[in-house]
Write a protein that holds these residues in place. Structure first.
Motif, short mmCIF file in Angstrom:
data_model
loop_
_atom_site.label_atom_id
_atom_site.label_comp_id
_atom_site.label_asym_id
_atom_site.label_seq_id
_atom_site.Cartn_x
_atom_site.Cartn_y
_atom_site.Cartn_z
N UNK A 99 -33.70 10.21 -30.84
CA UNK A 99 -33.83 10.91 -29.60
C UNK A 99 -32.36 11.30 -28.78
N UNK A 100 -32.61 12.36 -28.22
CA UNK A 100 -31.37 12.92 -27.54
C UNK A 100 -30.58 11.79 -26.56
N UNK A 101 -29.48 11.68 -27.10
CA UNK A 101 -28.53 10.83 -26.48
C UNK A 101 -28.67 9.32 -26.06
N UNK A 102 -29.57 8.62 -26.99
CA UNK A 102 -30.09 7.41 -26.95
C UNK A 102 -28.89 6.40 -26.92
N UNK A 103 -27.95 6.61 -28.02
CA UNK A 103 -26.81 6.02 -28.19
C UNK A 103 -25.25 6.72 -27.80
N UNK A 104 -25.69 7.62 -27.10
CA UNK A 104 -24.49 8.39 -26.85
C UNK A 104 -23.42 7.65 -25.97
N UNK A 105 -22.11 8.05 -26.27
CA UNK A 105 -21.10 7.33 -25.31
C UNK A 105 -21.12 7.44 -23.84
N UNK A 106 -21.74 8.55 -23.45
CA UNK A 106 -22.06 8.86 -21.91
C UNK A 106 -23.02 7.87 -21.36
N UNK A 107 -24.31 7.71 -22.07
CA UNK A 107 -25.44 6.66 -21.60
C UNK A 107 -24.83 5.30 -21.73
N UNK A 108 -23.87 5.01 -22.51
CA UNK A 108 -23.31 3.62 -22.69
C UNK A 108 -22.61 3.24 -21.61
N UNK A 109 -21.78 4.54 -21.03
CA UNK A 109 -20.84 4.22 -19.87
C UNK A 109 -21.53 4.33 -18.38
N UNK A 110 -22.81 5.02 -18.50
CA UNK A 110 -23.79 4.86 -17.33
C UNK A 110 -24.37 3.35 -17.25
N UNK A 111 -24.74 2.94 -18.45
CA UNK A 111 -25.23 1.51 -18.31
C UNK A 111 -24.20 0.49 -17.95
N UNK A 112 -23.07 0.64 -18.25
CA UNK A 112 -21.93 -0.24 -17.80
C UNK A 112 -21.71 -0.20 -16.57
N UNK A 113 -21.74 1.13 -15.92
CA UNK A 113 -21.42 1.37 -14.56
C UNK A 113 -22.59 0.62 -13.58
N UNK A 114 -23.98 0.94 -14.11
CA UNK A 114 -25.05 0.35 -13.68
C UNK A 114 -24.80 -1.22 -13.55
N UNK A 115 -24.76 -1.74 -14.53
CA UNK A 115 -24.43 -3.29 -14.66
C UNK A 115 -23.17 -3.65 -13.61
N UNK A 116 -22.16 -2.96 -13.85
CA UNK A 116 -21.13 -3.39 -12.83
C UNK A 116 -21.62 -3.44 -11.31
N UNK A 117 -22.32 -2.25 -10.97
CA UNK A 117 -22.94 -2.06 -9.53
C UNK A 117 -23.63 -3.34 -9.19
N UNK A 118 -24.65 -3.44 -10.10
CA UNK A 118 -25.61 -4.63 -9.90
C UNK A 118 -24.64 -6.15 -9.70
N UNK A 119 -23.85 -6.20 -10.63
CA UNK A 119 -22.94 -7.42 -10.39
C UNK A 119 -22.31 -7.51 -9.30
N UNK A 120 -21.56 -6.44 -8.71
CA UNK A 120 -20.85 -6.44 -7.42
C UNK A 120 -21.82 -6.63 -6.30
N UNK A 121 -22.91 -6.06 -6.28
CA UNK A 121 -24.22 -6.43 -5.23
C UNK A 121 -24.35 -8.00 -5.15
N UNK A 122 -24.60 -8.55 -6.26
CA UNK A 122 -24.87 -9.82 -6.27
C UNK A 122 -23.65 -10.59 -5.75
N UNK A 123 -22.34 -10.17 -5.97
CA UNK A 123 -21.16 -11.10 -5.66
C UNK A 123 -21.25 -10.88 -4.02
N UNK A 124 -21.30 -9.56 -3.60
CA UNK A 124 -21.49 -9.30 -2.07
C UNK A 124 -22.48 -10.21 -1.31
N UNK A 125 -23.77 -10.28 -1.98
CA UNK A 125 -24.66 -11.34 -1.48
C UNK A 125 -24.62 -12.53 -1.25
N UNK A 126 -23.86 -13.12 -2.41
CA UNK A 126 -23.37 -14.45 -2.53
C UNK A 126 -22.42 -14.89 -1.38
N UNK A 127 -21.58 -13.75 -1.28
CA UNK A 127 -20.21 -14.00 -0.35
C UNK A 127 -20.74 -14.07 1.20
#
Length: 178
Positions: free
Chosen positions: A22-50
């Motif tokens: 399937x188009x772009x399933x394992x593309x590096x661009x998709x992997x970077x987007x997933x990593x960015x989304x994971x980072x944003x979720x992590x930062x939101x959780x840290x801000x909430x805890x703080x």
């Protein structure tokens, strides 16, 4: 049996190469987007805890200041009571200033009813003094208009603090009954 297994493996590899992924399933661009989304979720959780920790520590600080206000107010009330009860005959009964509780000017020797002049723990201003009917100071209270955290469950000598709306309503005074 070995030959058939190797044939089937090689046939499967050829089939996998011919079926497009399937188009772009394992593309590096998709992997970077997933990593960015994971980072944003992590930062939101840290801000909430703080935020939760900051709110909790502010509440603990207010509770501590409230308990300190009760303690300091009780000390001032007791000091005024001791000053009044040790008044020599013919002299004014109540202290003219809070400094008179630190060193009683009525006696040649040093008499202290209070160790030091304590600041208002919840207010940013000086204490508000309560004047006695015949002059002098019979008590004090905080200038703070903040709402108390604890609003019930007070026992003597603070039972009158139950359901009061502001720290400024907490009066620490002594007036003899006779």
């Amino acid at each position: 049996m070995m030959a058939s297994r190797s044939v089937s493996y090689s046939v499967m590899r050829k089939i996998q190469r011919t079926i497009p992924a399937p188009h772009g399933l394992m593309s590096p661009l998709r992997q970077q987007g997933f990593a960015l989304l994971a980072l944003l979720i992590f930062l939101a959780m840290v801000a909430l805890l703080t935020s939760a920790v900051a709110t909790s520590s502010a509440l603990v600080a207010r509770r501590t200041a409230e308990e300190r206000l009760l303690d300091v107010g009780r000390q001032y009330r007791t000091a005024i009571q001791l000053y009044v009860e040790s008044t020599p005959p013919g002299q004014k009964r109540f202290p003219p200033t809070l400094d008179a509780l630190l060193k009683d000017p009525r006696y040649p020797d040093t008499r202290r009813y209070l160790r030091s002049a304590y600041p208002d723990p919840v207010g940013k201003a000086d204490w508000v003094l309560i004047s006695a009917p015949d002059g002098g100071i019979m008590g004090l209270h905080s200038a703070s208009t903040d709402r108390p955290i604890r609003r019930s469950g007070y026992v003597a000598p603070f039972e009158q603090f139950n359901q009061l709306e502001r720290y400024a309503d907490w009066l620490f005074y002594y007036y003899p009954s006779n």
